[in-house]
Every structure is written in structure tokens, then in C-alpha cells.
Design a protein around this motif. Structure first.
Motif, PDB file in Angstrom:
ATOM      1  N   TYR A 160       4.611 -13.165 -69.923  1.00 31.62           N
ATOM      2  CA  TYR A 160       4.134 -14.112 -68.917  1.00 31.62           C
ATOM      3  C   TYR A 160       3.551 -13.302 -67.775  1.00 31.62           C
ATOM      4  CZ  TYR A 160       4.254 -17.002 -64.774  1.00 31.62           C
ATOM      5  OH  TYR A 160       3.906 -17.638 -63.622  1.00 31.62           O
TER       6      TYR A 160
ATOM      7  N   THR B 211      -1.043 -15.437 -69.744  1.00 34.38           N
ATOM      8  CA  THR B 211      -0.583 -14.150 -70.247  1.00 34.38           C
ATOM      9  C   THR B 211      -1.774 -13.207 -70.367  1.00 34.38           C
ATOM     10  OG1 THR B 211       0.577 -13.040 -72.058  1.00 34.38           O
ATOM     11  CG2 THR B 211      -0.762 -14.920 -72.651  1.00 34.38           C
TER      12      THR B 211
ATOM     13  N   LEU C  10       1.790 -21.337 -70.224  1.00 33.92           N
ATOM     14  CA  LEU C  10       1.768 -20.128 -69.395  1.00 33.92           C
ATOM     15  C   LEU C  10       0.444 -19.402 -69.486  1.00 33.92           C
ATOM     16  CD1 LEU C  10       2.162 -17.595 -71.585  1.00 33.92           C
ATOM     17  CD2 LEU C  10       4.498 -18.381 -71.511  1.00 33.92           C
TER      18      LEU C  10
ATOM     19  N   ASN D 125       1.162 -13.847 -63.981  1.00 35.79           N
ATOM     20  CA  ASN D 125       0.545 -14.777 -63.045  1.00 35.79           C
ATOM     21  C   ASN D 125      -0.550 -14.119 -62.214  1.00 35.79           C
ATOM     22  OD1 ASN D 125       0.263 -17.267 -61.839  1.00 35.79           O
ATOM     23  ND2 ASN D 125       1.779 -16.846 -60.269  1.00 35.79           N
TER      24      ASN D 125
ATOM     25  N   THR E  31       6.001 -24.947 -73.998  1.00 33.65           N
ATOM     26  CA  THR E  31       5.601 -23.712 -73.330  1.00 33.65           C
ATOM     27  C   THR E  31       4.206 -23.890 -72.753  1.00 33.65           C
ATOM     28  OG1 THR E  31       6.809 -22.467 -75.021  1.00 33.65           O
ATOM     29  CG2 THR E  31       5.281 -21.228 -73.649  1.00 33.65           C
TER      30      THR E  31
END
Length: 153
Positions: free
Chosen positions: A58, A46, A44, A60, A42
């Protein structure tokens, strides 16, 4: 062609065979080293972590006015090895804003954070520019990932 070594005749064909055997052994050793690379589960960005330390969602795009900061979360398959971890954050103008270095890190989860309100221990400045930001992840001096996220109004 015959080469002399220690009063022993060595043919070119024999020398070539030795060269390829040594080359083959070197390739086997390098393949074993590649097999030890970290395998990411994983990775990401957050808005935060829950009470157990796992990402809430999640995300972006982050807002300077609505969000408190950006959380970066990386997890890899536990290989029972220690690794040198380096995380560099760059703003929309390629200025280094955060730098986290972990030497001989024995866990398989890394979390890093930049705040929009107050600098943390590894943060050089509070982001104030809109645009694309990048996080560079190095494991054992190898660039493993570049993660992009956006800061909006």
C-alpha cells in the motif's frame, strides 16, 4: 368522507390503508435493491502488482522522479453480477487525467494505472503537477469511493 368509485363506496380510512400497503411494498422492493450493492473488500493505491496481479504494498505518496506511476486496485465480494465500472482520475488542479469505463464487467477485481513516463490507453496526459490527486470510483452509476493520493518530487 365517502368516495364513489364504480358505484362502490370507498371510505377514506380504506383508501389510507391501501396507500400504506402500497408504500410498504415499495419500501420492501427498494430495500432488496440496496442489498444488491457491491461490498468492497480492498481499495488502495500501490506502486505495482506482483506476478499474480495483487498489490505489492500500500502506498499513498508517489514521487515523479522515483516512481514509474500509480496503480489503483479494487476488489469486492463476488456477487456473480455484471456491473458498469467507471474510474476517473483527477490531478491537483481538478483536471481529468485518466478515464476507464467498463460496461457489463463480470469480474470482481478492477485494476487501473497512470504512468509518469508514457500514457496508457485510458490516460489523457502524464501527471507533472505536485499535490493531492483523487480517484473517483463509480459502480453502476453510483459514486462508491473517492481515493486520495499525493504526488511529490
Amino acid at each position: 368522507m365517502i368516495l364513489l368509485f364504480n358505484n362502490t363506496k370507498i371510505t377514506f380510512k380504506f383508501s389510507l390503508r391501501c396507500f400504506f400497503i402500497i408504500l410498504f411494498c415499495l419500501l420492501l422492493n427498494s430495500k432488496a435493491a440496496f442489498a444488491q450493492e457491491v461490498k468492497i473488500n480492498t481499495l488502495l493505491t500501490t506502486e505495482g502488482l506482483n506476478k499474480d496481479g495483487f498489490p505489492v504494498t500500500y502506498k499513498n505518496n508517489f514521487s515523479l522522479s522515483d516512481d514509474k506511476g500509480v496503480q489503483y486496485y479494487v476488489e469486492w465480494i463476488d456477487d456473480q453480477n455484471k456491473h458498469d465500472i467507471l474510474i476517473k482520475w483527477f490531478d491537483s488542479k481538478d483536471k481529468l487525467i485518466n478515464y476507464l469505463l467498463l460496461k457489463n464487467f463480470s469480474k470482481n477485481i478492477v485494476r487501473d494505472y497512470i504512468s509518469f513516463i508514457k500514457k496508457n490507453r485510458s490516460q489523457f496526459m502524464i501527471p507533472n503537477q505536485l499535490g493531492a490527486y483523487y480517484i473517483y470510483l463509480y459502480i453502476d452509476n453510483k459514486l462508491v469511493s473517492i481515493t486520495k493520493f499525493n504526488i511529490i518530487k
